[in-house]
Design an enzyme around this catalytic site. Structure first.
Site, PDB file in Angstrom:
ATOM      1  N   ASP A 199      -1.805  -0.374   5.896  1.00 50.45           N
ATOM      2  CA  ASP A 199      -2.186   0.085   7.158  1.00 50.45           C
ATOM      3  C   ASP A 199      -3.770   0.351   7.456  1.00 50.45           C
ATOM      4  O   ASP A 199      -4.316   0.599   8.515  1.00 50.45           O
ATOM      5  CB  ASP A 199      -1.464   1.407   7.277  1.00 50.45           C
ATOM      6  CG  ASP A 199      -2.108   2.644   6.519  1.00 50.45           C
ATOM      7  OD1 ASP A 199      -2.364   2.125   5.247  1.00 50.45           O
ATOM      8  OD2 ASP A 199      -2.559   3.418   6.966  1.00 50.45           O
ATOM      9  N   ASP A 228       1.003  -1.106   0.182  1.00 50.46           N
ATOM     10  CA  ASP A 228      -0.056  -0.044  -0.003  1.00 50.46           C
ATOM     11  C   ASP A 228       0.874   1.210  -0.203  1.00 50.46           C
ATOM     12  O   ASP A 228       2.063   1.055  -0.003  1.00 50.46           O
ATOM     13  CB  ASP A 228      -0.849  -0.077   1.290  1.00 50.46           C
ATOM     14  CG  ASP A 228      -1.712   1.218   1.242  1.00 50.46           C
ATOM     15  OD1 ASP A 228      -2.181   1.558   0.714  1.00 50.46           O
ATOM     16  OD2 ASP A 228      -1.738   1.754   2.562  1.00 50.46           O
ATOM     17  N   ASP A 256      -0.150   5.190   0.717  1.00 48.46           N
ATOM     18  CA  ASP A 256      -0.664   6.306   1.893  1.00 48.46           C
ATOM     19  C   ASP A 256      -0.591   5.656   3.191  1.00 48.46           C
ATOM     20  O   ASP A 256      -1.607   4.531   3.650  1.00 48.46           O
ATOM     21  CB  ASP A 256      -2.013   6.935   1.610  1.00 48.46           C
ATOM     22  CG  ASP A 256      -1.882   7.643   0.142  1.00 48.46           C
ATOM     23  OD1 ASP A 256      -0.854   7.943  -0.218  1.00 48.46           O
ATOM     24  OD2 ASP A 256      -3.019   8.321  -0.036  1.00 48.46           O
TER      25      ASP A 256
END
Length: 271
Positions: A214, A13, A15
């Site tokens: 996240d 991922d 961001d």
């Protein structure tokens, strides 16, 4: 622990993971990115960002031309080809999704605001991106990002209406994302590994995959890799994984690229 000599693939991922949630900096991960390049280990970006955002970032990171997954799994890019991920369903492009959302807003008086409704300036204010990067975030292919501004009851009805339209809702770090059913990050990664193994990895056999993310929208991807790193994030909702092999899951104490480094250090011997 794994070694850099093994046929690894890093699926990440952006961001809040490889990129800092606030500054979008990836510099704390420089040493590991260099190691991956030196050992020809693929870095497959799997992000809510658009292709227009990801391609220049790949060049900046030194992984230009690598396969990647954009818009939370709505689209997979590899080589010179591109394929929408919708299983057996006909793909719905951005225009079709926005048309459906407009009709639902008029029909049920839902209160939300999407990227199609605002300017680059407003997106820049929401995200902290520069106006130029915000313009790239508007260059969508198969999903819409939105902010919900209505009640919980209306939200539940909204999910029902999307389901009736063969669409689904995925929660990201900042926004909700609307896309075709069956086109999440996990489905996209499985499709990539099945259909484009030669372009996804330089090795002849299926690579050993390490995923890092996240947010709740990363859970399907993290359930689809061999080793999962759940980076400490800012979402109010926890990242819940369904996999049983808990020894292959690591939850970082640091956030962003520092947590990304922490996760790779946990699973891979750096030398």
């Amino acid at each position: 622990m794994l070694t850099l000599q093994e046929p690894l693939m890093i699926v990440t991922d952006l961001d809040g993971s490889l990129l800092d949630h606030h500054t979008y900096s990836w510099q704390p991960a420089t040493e590991w990115l260099t190691r991956l390049k030196e050992h020809h280990i693929p870095l497959v970006i799997c992000s809510s960002k658009t292709a227009a955002e990801i391609v220049p970032l790949q060049q900046e990171l030194g992984f230009g031309g690598s396969p990647f997954i954009s818009e939370n799994g709505a689209v997979v890019h590899y080589g010179d080809a591109q394929s929408a991920l919708t299983g057996q369903l006909s793909p719905q492009d951005y225009r079709a999704i926005c048309h459906t959302l407009l009709n639902l807003r008029q029909r049920d008086a839902f209160k939300f605001i999407g990227f199609a409704d605002v300017s680059e300036k407003e997106i820049a204010e929401w995200t902290g991106l520069t106006p130029a990067l915000a313009a790239r975030a508007k260059m969508r292919e198969a999903s819409e990002s939105l902010i919900w501004r209505d009640s919980r009851e209306q939200f539940d009805l909204f999910r029902v209406r999307l389901n009736e339209a063969e669409l689904e809702l995925v929660q990201g770090g900042r926004f909700w994302h609307v896309m075709s059913k069956g086109s999440g990050k996990g489905a996209a990664l499985r499709w990539l590994l099945e259909h484009a193994p030669s372009s996804a990895s330089p090795h002849s056999r299926r690579p050993i995959t390490i995923g890092l993310g996240d947010g709740p929208n990363d859970a399907p991807m993290l359930d689809s890799v061999d080793y999962a790193v759940v980076i400490r994030g800012y979402s109010k909702n926890p990242v819940l994984l369904e996999r049983a092999d808990k020894q292959h899951i690591y939850r970082s104490t640091a956030r962003g690229p520092e947590g990304w480094v922490e996760g790779l250090n946990h699973f891979i011997t750096p030398s």
